[in-house]
Design an enzyme around this catalytic site. Structure first.
Site, PDB file in Angstrom:
ATOM      1  N   GLU A  16     -52.578  58.249  -7.236  1.00 28.94           N
ATOM      2  CA  GLU A  16     -52.753  59.556  -6.601  1.00 28.94           C
ATOM      3  C   GLU A  16     -54.194  60.057  -6.703  1.00 28.94           C
ATOM      4  O   GLU A  16     -54.709  60.692  -5.773  1.00 28.94           O
ATOM      5  CB  GLU A  16     -51.809  60.578  -7.244  1.00 28.94           C
ATOM      6  CG  GLU A  16     -50.331  60.321  -6.996  1.00 28.94           C
ATOM      7  CD  GLU A  16     -49.687  59.465  -8.069  1.00 28.94           C
ATOM      8  OE1 GLU A  16     -48.450  59.507  -8.195  1.00 28.94           O
ATOM      9  OE2 GLU A  16     -50.420  58.749  -8.794  1.00 28.94           O
ATOM     10  N   ILE A 434     -73.453  39.358   0.102  1.00 25.70           N
ATOM     11  CA  ILE A 434     -72.796  38.810  -1.085  1.00 25.70           C
ATOM     12  C   ILE A 434     -71.395  38.293  -0.783  1.00 25.70           C
ATOM     13  O   ILE A 434     -70.786  37.605  -1.599  1.00 25.70           O
ATOM     14  CB  ILE A 434     -72.788  39.856  -2.218  1.00 25.70           C
ATOM     15  CG1 ILE A 434     -74.215  40.322  -2.488  1.00 25.70           C
ATOM     16  CG2 ILE A 434     -72.196  39.301  -3.494  1.00 25.70           C
ATOM     17  CD1 ILE A 434     -75.189  39.200  -2.791  1.00 25.70           C
ATOM     18  N   ARG A 518     -62.168  53.375  -7.457  1.00 28.33           N
ATOM     19  CA  ARG A 518     -61.998  51.925  -7.322  1.00 28.33           C
ATOM     20  C   ARG A 518     -60.978  51.439  -8.349  1.00 28.33           C
ATOM     21  O   ARG A 518     -61.206  51.510  -9.557  1.00 28.33           O
ATOM     22  CB  ARG A 518     -63.339  51.231  -7.523  1.00 28.33           C
ATOM     23  CG  ARG A 518     -63.260  49.710  -7.619  1.00 28.33           C
ATOM     24  CD  ARG A 518     -62.964  49.068  -6.307  1.00 28.33           C
ATOM     25  NE  ARG A 518     -63.144  47.627  -6.389  1.00 28.33           N
ATOM     26  CZ  ARG A 518     -62.386  46.744  -5.760  1.00 28.33           C
ATOM     27  NH1 ARG A 518     -61.382  47.156  -5.021  1.00 28.33           N
ATOM     28  NH2 ARG A 518     -62.623  45.456  -5.856  1.00 28.33           N
ATOM     29  N   ASP A 602     -68.995  33.195  -7.430  1.00 33.90           N
ATOM     30  CA  ASP A 602     -69.337  34.442  -8.096  1.00 33.90           C
ATOM     31  C   ASP A 602     -68.943  34.411  -9.568  1.00 33.90           C
ATOM     32  O   ASP A 602     -67.795  34.121  -9.908  1.00 33.90           O
ATOM     33  CB  ASP A 602     -68.627  35.623  -7.430  1.00 33.90           C
ATOM     34  CG  ASP A 602     -69.201  35.944  -6.059  1.00 33.90           C
ATOM     35  OD1 ASP A 602     -70.342  35.540  -5.796  1.00 33.90           O
ATOM     36  OD2 ASP A 602     -68.514  36.602  -5.258  1.00 33.90           O
ATOM     37  N   HIS A 697     -72.659  50.688  -3.879  1.00 35.52           N
ATOM     38  CA  HIS A 697     -71.705  51.594  -4.511  1.00 35.52           C
ATOM     39  C   HIS A 697     -71.937  53.043  -4.095  1.00 35.52           C
ATOM     40  O   HIS A 697     -71.196  53.924  -4.511  1.00 35.52           O
ATOM     41  CB  HIS A 697     -71.771  51.462  -6.026  1.00 35.52           C
ATOM     42  CG  HIS A 697     -71.396  50.094  -6.506  1.00 35.52           C
ATOM     43  ND1 HIS A 697     -70.119  49.599  -6.401  1.00 35.52           N
ATOM     44  CD2 HIS A 697     -72.139  49.109  -7.066  1.00 35.52           C
ATOM     45  CE1 HIS A 697     -70.083  48.373  -6.890  1.00 35.52           C
ATOM     46  NE2 HIS A 697     -71.290  48.051  -7.294  1.00 35.52           N
TER      47      HIS A 697
END
Length: 756
Positions: A16, A434, A518, A602, A697
């Site tokens: 939420e 990336i 995130r 990665d 970001h």
């Protein structure tokens, strides 16, 4: 004996908080609605912990608890407050570079973000300078204390301790941050006195730096700080977690505090010594439930440890999870579709607190009172130990074939780069990304329909290929040199692979906060790992078939898959990592056979697996680097191997990174203003490197000037012929308009560099 909790997940059972944050940031809801959702999550969390003697308050955050502490201490950089706005605007500017009402022009540089000790949680790094002052701003904490009291519960404020807060921060000028010690302790003292005036009895001060190698000067600072704080007459719990106290044990026991909390999962071997040395005036809180992993606690084994301690300490023994439950999913009861046998081996946050309650009752009232619960637990532990699903003889036999030769390239970088240049014909300052591109609502809807069986496989493949075709076309139009297929088929860089590997199980609602909004859903490694079939080849091969430019195959490396999963605790992590390395090696070789000339593996989480004690680093780095080399180094010299590392404060492990022998490494450097490249003044990195020039970001679009300045700083340390130009990380969380604009600027920068 009292039971308490160090912290609870704050995202909500259905994420939420994530949804409320993203609606607010997009302008679709108000700050009042965001605060209302936050209030509801807090109330639900507290009610689920109502049986505890003390419930944590202040562990909830709209973005990050370290940033919250910076706000409480009045330590936000001037740039976050220079643009007009409410305190919430200042907060989100520091968190992500922009608040809801900010335009691209009014955005600011977000705070640097890095990993919280050796976890996968990210925090906003406090900034210190000669102008740094501290001024108490406790309104958010006081509001939460008022809320929990309205529920009739005993509040225990949870704060980051003063020494840990200073340790977490970074100097932005020549100032030594430790000179701020004398400024910060009085503000903490002021806060504790305020809590006393409000009738708060207990406070928890987290000092996880006690699991690090501290010198005598920091020991003295700890003693000075807590001598001052103890004058407030509030009862203080100092909480250490994530490891043993070791050389800090005597210092911790000498602090004038009421309770010392220790991690009795990672630091079990120290418990006996702690009990022997515990001062008569101090109580001991044992973190005997693992707050970092999802396996059930062996309650009978733990009780065998606790019973004699309880007899010796009486009510001076408290129980808690080892650390905040922030690091595990909320509630296993939601996982109705999970394999029933494996589910019986697991415990999420709610279930871990249930385990805590069983332990408490068993000690206080006798094991017979909870005999049913203990027997169910014993059976689950035994079933997991003996299950044939956990152990695969074929996988174990393959580990026996490992040799040093598997981890070696055929020739040195100096020789193979010549063959790669001849084959790839890339320009100076080659540009790439990336891996991931924006994950639109349509992409997510397509994946969900396919997962539910509502979309036939052929239709799903066609839709994904259409997305890949669009992503490739955009990159060609922008003029990027090395392309990617964009990863529209992937939900997460670890979960995607785990779903296709044997030895994994998955939750549906097992979300864990990584940072801000995130959230990730870490897969669970329950058994030996193998790869039944290729996982990425069809998508990369299709992407290469529709362009003449080189296409990178995109994989997640074994160390990152390990560190971003909930890992089995019945064998060494190094063995599990070797199993992953062999599985991903098979995928690398299949990509090469399919004509993919560049393969990126990665290892975003290589550093976060480092033990907290430096003397233990070499053992970890040896097996982690070897696992990567097993994965990567079976290819021909003409195949170029890339790797990517996130939040790469790698200066102190640069020699190990060089031993990985990747042809190209890309790293995140934009938020740190290329400071991470200072090591190259001393260490000559032998291969190619792509220092990130675009902070993905933040929603801010970097200008050509800012990116040019960053890459020029890098060029002072690294020869231009070995420099790549790329973003900091993948672009899945960004929107298409900002992505195109930023990459357009990035390509123009590379073109200018070539002209010069």
């Amino acid at each position: 004996m009292k039971i308490h909790n160090l912290g609870f997940p704050r995202i909500g059972t259905q994420r939420e908080l994530k949804h409320a944050l993203e609606q607010f940031w997009s302008g679709q809801s108000s700050s009042e609605l965001l605060r209302s959702v936050a209030h509801e999550i807090r109330a639900k969390n507290w009610k689920s912990q109502s049986f505890l003697d003390l419930v944590p308050v202040g562990d909830f955050s709209l973005y990050d608890q370290v940033l919250d502490m910076s706000v409480m201490l009045g330590n936000l950089p001037a740039r976050a407050k220079e643009v007009e706005g409410a305190p919430l605007d200042h907060y989100f500017r520091m968190a992500r570079g922009r608040s809801v009402n900010d335009t691209e022009a009014s955005g600011v540089q977000a705070g640097e973000m890095t990993k919280w000790f050796d976890t996968n949680y990210h925090y906003i790094v406090p900034e210190f300078s000669a102008e740094t002052t501290f001024e108490l701003n406790p309104s958010a904490l006081l509001r939460q204390i008022k809320e929990v009291r309205q529920l009739g519960l005993a509040a225990k404020p949870v704060l980051i301790g003063p020494l840990t807060y200073l340790w977490l921060g970074k100097e932005k000028d020549a100032t030594d941050k430790w000179v701020l010690f004398e400024k910060i302790v009085p503000v903490y003292s002021e806060l504790l006195n305020l809590l006393v005036d409000l009738g708060v009895e207990w406070v928890q001060l987290d000092e996880p730096i006690l699991s690090l190698d501290l010198d005598n000067s920091l020991h003295e600072m700890l003693q000075t700080a807590y001598k001052k704080l103890s004058e407030s007459n509030i009862k203080i719990i100092v909480a250490n977690y994530f490891g043993e106290l070791q050389n800090n044990l005597d210092c911790a026991l000498s602090l004038p505090i009421d309770i010392l909390h220790v991690d009795a999962v990672r630091g079990c071997s120290e418990v006996e010594t702690l009990v022997e040395k515990l001062p008569d005036a101090m109580s001991l809180s044992l973190g005997c439930i693992d707050g970092r992993n999802v396996w059930k606690t062996d309650l009978n084994r733990v009780l065998d440890l606790l019973d004699p301690l309880a007899q010796k300490l009486g009510d001076r023994l408290w129980l808690a999870p080892s650390c905040s439950l922030l690091h595990v999913p909320v509630d296993l009861a939601q996982e109705e579709s999970m394999d029933a046998e494996i589910k019986s081996w697991l415990a999420f946050a709610v279930q871990k607190l249930d385990e805590l309650q069983v332990l408490s009752r068993a000690i206080a009232e006798g094991r017979e009172v909870v005999a049913v619960e203990l027997e169910e637990n014993r059976q689950a532990i035994e079933n997991r130990r003996t299950s044939t699903r956990v152990n695969n003889p074929v996988v174990k036999a393959r580990l026996g074939t490992l040799t040093p030769a598997l981890g070696m390239r055929k020739t040195s970088y100096a020789n193979r780069i010549l063959t790669q240049q001849e084959r790839l014909k890339l320009p100076l300052y080659p540009t790439t990304t990336i891996g991931s591109f924006p994950q639109t609502a349509e992409i997510r809807s397509t994946r969900l329909k396919y997962r539910k069986g509502e979309l036939p496989q052929n239709d799903y493949i066609q839709r994904m290929q259409a997305e890949i075709k669009h992503i490739v076309a955009v990159q060609e139009e922008l003029g990027l040199d090395v392309l990617v297929h964009g990863e529209p088929e992937r939900n997460d860089m670890v979960e995607y692979f785990g779903e296709q590997l044997e030895g994994y199980v998955f939750s549906r609602f097992g979300w864990v906060q990584s940072y801000g909004s995130r959230c990730v859903k870490p897969p669970i490694i329950f058994g030996d790992i193998s790869r039944p079939k290729p996982m990425t080849v069809q998508w990369s091969a299709y992407a290469q078939s529709i362009t003449d430019k080189p296409m990178k195959g995109m994989l997640t490396g074994p160390v990152t898959i390990l560190n971003w999963s909930f890992v089995r605790d019945d064998q060494p992590r190094s063995i599990t990592c070797q199993q992953l390395a062999l599985a991903i090696r098979d995928e690398v070789l299949d990509l090469e056979a399919a004509g993919i000339q560049i393969i990126q593996i990665d290892e975003a989480a290589l550093r976060e697996g480092l033990p907290l004690r430096r003397r233990e680093w070499s053992v970890y780095l040896d097996w982690a680097v070897n696992a990567f080399k097993i994965t990567a180094n079976g290819v021909a010299d003409t195949t170029q191997i890339h790797t990517h590392m996130c939040y790469s404060e790698f200066n102190d492990i640069i020699e190990s990174i060089a031993k990985m022998d990747t042809d190209v490494i890309t790293i995140e450097t934009s938020r740190s203003d290329m400071e991470l490249l200072d090591i190259f003044d001393e260490f000559e990195y032998p291969n190619e490197i792509g220092p990130g020039v675009y902070d993905i970001h933040s929603p801010n679009i970097p200008t050509e000037e800012s990116m040019l300045e960053l890459i020029q700083k890098a060029a002072l340390r690294i020869p231009s012929k070995r420099l790549w130009v790329n973003p900091d990380c993948g672009l899945k969380t960004r929107a298409w308009p900002e992505t195109k604009a930023a990459l357009k600027n990035m390509v123009h920068v590379a073109q200018k560099l070539r002209e010069n």
